[in-house]
Design an enzyme around this catalytic site. Structure first.
Site, PDB file in Angstrom:
ATOM      1  N   CYS A 118     -26.443  32.706  23.854  1.00 32.41           N
ATOM      2  CA  CYS A 118     -25.504  32.718  22.637  1.00 32.41           C
ATOM      3  C   CYS A 118     -26.032  33.440  21.339  1.00 32.41           C
ATOM      4  O   CYS A 118     -25.460  34.121  20.682  1.00 32.41           O
ATOM      5  CB  CYS A 118     -24.840  31.573  22.399  1.00 32.41           C
ATOM      6  SG  CYS A 118     -23.919  30.875  23.731  1.00 32.41           S
ATOM      7  N   GLU A 171     -14.734  38.963  21.973  1.00 29.39           N
ATOM      8  CA  GLU A 171     -15.833  38.114  21.642  1.00 29.39           C
ATOM      9  C   GLU A 171     -17.076  38.600  21.819  1.00 29.39           C
ATOM     10  O   GLU A 171     -18.161  38.070  22.026  1.00 29.39           O
ATOM     11  CB  GLU A 171     -15.395  36.655  22.727  1.00 29.39           C
ATOM     12  CG  GLU A 171     -14.211  36.079  22.490  1.00 29.39           C
ATOM     13  CD  GLU A 171     -14.377  35.116  21.298  1.00 29.39           C
ATOM     14  OE1 GLU A 171     -15.307  34.136  21.056  1.00 29.39           O
ATOM     15  OE2 GLU A 171     -13.052  34.885  20.522  1.00 29.39           O
ATOM     16  N   HIS A 230     -16.625  31.479  27.436  1.00 32.26           N
ATOM     17  CA  HIS A 230     -17.352  32.677  27.550  1.00 32.26           C
ATOM     18  C   HIS A 230     -18.000  32.672  28.724  1.00 32.26           C
ATOM     19  O   HIS A 230     -18.341  32.032  29.313  1.00 32.26           O
ATOM     20  CB  HIS A 230     -18.299  32.880  26.298  1.00 32.26           C
ATOM     21  CG  HIS A 230     -17.833  32.984  25.082  1.00 32.26           C
ATOM     22  ND1 HIS A 230     -18.556  32.387  23.927  1.00 32.26           N
ATOM     23  CD2 HIS A 230     -16.773  33.493  24.422  1.00 32.26           C
ATOM     24  CE1 HIS A 230     -17.826  32.612  22.905  1.00 32.26           C
ATOM     25  NE2 HIS A 230     -16.862  33.431  23.108  1.00 32.26           N
TER      26      HIS A 230
HETATM   27  O1  SUG Z   1     -17.527  30.147  19.638  1.00 25.95           O
HETATM   28  N1  SUG Z   1     -19.452  27.311  18.754  1.00 25.95           N
HETATM   29  C1  SUG Z   1     -19.385  28.714  19.157  1.00 25.95           C
HETATM   30  C2  SUG Z   1     -20.224  28.734  20.102  1.00 25.95           C
HETATM   31  C3  SUG Z   1     -20.713  30.180  20.720  1.00 25.95           C
HETATM   32  C4  SUG Z   1     -21.240  30.237  21.964  1.00 25.95           C
HETATM   33  N2  SUG Z   1     -21.660  31.805  21.972  1.00 25.95           N
HETATM   34  C5  SUG Z   1     -21.638  32.356  23.474  1.00 25.95           C
HETATM   35  N3  SUG Z   1     -21.286  31.458  24.422  1.00 25.95           N
HETATM   36  N4  SUG Z   1     -21.877  33.478  23.621  1.00 25.95           N
HETATM   37  C6  SUG Z   1     -17.858  29.082  19.568  1.00 25.95           C
HETATM   38  O2  SUG Z   1     -17.194  28.177  20.322  1.00 25.95           O
HETATM   39  C7  SUG Z   1     -18.639  25.477  17.272  1.00 25.95           C
HETATM   40  C8  SUG Z   1     -18.795  25.443  15.741  1.00 25.95           C
HETATM   41  C9  SUG Z   1     -18.404  23.985  15.200  1.00 25.95           C
HETATM   42  O3  SUG Z   1     -17.584  23.383  15.962  1.00 25.95           O
HETATM   43  O4  SUG Z   1     -18.868  23.611  14.020  1.00 25.95           O
HETATM   44  C10 SUG Z   1     -18.714  27.025  17.510  1.00 25.95           C
HETATM   45  O5  SUG Z   1     -18.082  27.892  16.927  1.00 25.95           O
END
Ligand code: SUG
Length: 446
Positions: free
Chosen positions: A369, A174, A250
């Protein structure tokens, strides 16, 4: 030689929507099917970038990906022209249609892992795009992520790009969301902390039982190997499986570091006390500030709700740091009080700046993020595509570009509209000219 940390933020793409695609990410699931506002989302992100630029930092912009990814729909058996692909998939595989439209590449902390030249075996800055295998909508990102990174960090004298890891959960990766670099100064060799959720090879090791551990130890080790890190510069730590099961999908939802500061919740790591000692031991003589937040100060669930640890810690002057926090932290009594007190304590953190990034937060993406950190020396910085570095003019240009091309509301039914594809491609084509990226998108190569 001077050294800087440059934040490369993901510009929110024109199809930003709430699809509930991320099992284990509480915000994503609870906002599923709400109407999104892509225009506001992009502007919120851009304002944060501008504020960091105004604080005296170098700030970069990473382009969004082409969405919908029609190739995904073709690969699962849908055929015909764009309109037919949308209609058929909306009727027969709505989840795949939603995945094809996700603007999730905005969260560039998941774009790649980056190791600065001071840490790596060959003295170059290394990039490995994250394969993001755990979620369908994210697994379609790494190819174009690699193209974008190569278009921004093109000079092979300074930058080395690796292919993303094999596309299997064994090597689930990730990116920088599970990677923090501690150092006494950006130009000196640092200690790169790789935080993993489970070991793929060792099924005896504890692992979360409810929600997935997206990052494996094997993936973290592979990235460290690719980047030429050694035992002094890379350390592997297991995330506490209990917090993954509470929604910490994460590590950057529960811990964040910058230079000699590690800010983390007491429940962030498995065997936390031992691991903290191991970090200090690895780091050597220089003093580290371990800022541990306990359950009484802020509970894990409040940390997840407010994203206290998905803040950016930035260096504003030698030995002085500021926290870039979402306004959700200000709205939580315990978190606001914690931060008000933190800046009075004997740590380098002296200021807190709040930003409204709620459009992104509603999908589980906070300030941290939205950015990929790249520590660079001045020669490396000069070799970066200068058109991707934010200044007053680029800020204004991007603002107008968003006004011209973005919708202010998006719902599932809008995704059937082939006109949206035309709008997005027109916008992205113009963006590649603004940022001088060349033909990075599939529609430009067809
Ligand atoms: O991968 N949300 C992302 C959020 C990423 C956050 N990044 C970090 N923590 N670095 C994920 O879960 C949700 C998309 C949706 O449901 O429409 C989403 O992909």
């Amino acid at each position: 030689m001077k050294h800087f940390e440059v934040n490369f933020d993901g510009l929110v793409g024109p199809t930003h929507n709430y699809a509930g695609l991320s099992f284990g990410n509480v915000a994503s699931l609870s906002n599923a099917q709400n109407a999104s506002n892509p225009q506001q989302a992009a502007k919120q992100g851009l304002l944060k970038m501008k504020a960091l630029h105004d604080l005296g930092l170098y700030q970069g912009v990473l382009a969004p990906q082409q969405r919908p990814d029609l190739n995904l729909l073709r690969r699962i058996g849908f055929t015909g022209n764009d309109s037919q692909l949308l209609q058929q998939s909306a009727a027969k595989a709505p989840d795949a249609l939603l995945a094809s439209y996700s603007a999730s590449s905005m969260w560039t902390a998941n774009a790649a892992t980056v190791s600065p030249s001071a840490d790596t075996g060959n003295g170059k800055v290394h990039f490995t795009p994250a394969n993001l295998t755990n979620k369908l909508h994210r697994s379609i990102e790494p190819g174009v992520t690699g193209n974008i990174l190569k278009a921004v960090f093109a000079n092979p004298k300074y930058f080395e790009h690796h292919q993303h890891l094999p596309e299997n959960d064994y090597y689930g990766d990730e990116g920088a969301a599970n990677h923090t670099r501690l150092c006494s100064n950006y130009g000196k060799a640092g200690l790169e902390l790789f935080v993993y959720g489970r070991s793929a090879a060792n099924s005896q090791q504890v692992a979360p039982s409810k929600f997935p551990a997206r990052q494996t130890l094997e993936a973290s080790q592979a990235v460290a190997r690719l980047h030429g890190l050694d035992n002094d510069t890379a350390m592997f730590i297991q995330q506490n499986p209990a917090v993954i099961d509470q929604g910490v999908f994460h590590n950057d939802v529960i811990a964040v570091g910058n230079q000699n500061v590690l800010f983390y919740h007491q429940q962030a790591f498995l065997n936390s006390q031992q691991e903290i000692q191991r970090i200090q031991h690895h780091f050597g003589e220089d003093k580290l500030h371990f800022i541990e937040v306990n359950d009484q100060e802020v509970s894990v669930s409040e940390a997840i709700k407010s994203y206290l640890f998905n803040t950016q810690i930035i260096t504003t002057a030698p030995g002085e740091m500021a926290i870039i926090a979402p306004t959700n932290c200000q709205e939580s009594d315990s978190v606001r009080r914690y931060l008000e007190n933190l800046v009075t304590r004997n740590t380098p953190i002296k200021q807190v700046h709040y930003f409204d990034v709620k459009q992104s937060m509603s999908n589980g993406g906070g300030p941290a993020c939205l950015r990929l950190r790249v520590a660079l020396n001045d020669m490396e910085l000069a070799a970066v595509n200068q058109h991707t570095l934010l200044n007053e003019q680029l800020f204004n240009t991007l603002n107008c570009w968003i006004d011209k091309h973005y919708r202010d509301s998006l719902r599932f039914d809008d995704l059937r509209d082939p006109q949206l594809i035309t709008e997005v491609n027109t916008a992205l084509d113009e963006l590649t000219q603004i940022l001088q990226l060349g033909s990075i998108y599939p529609f430009q190569q067809a």
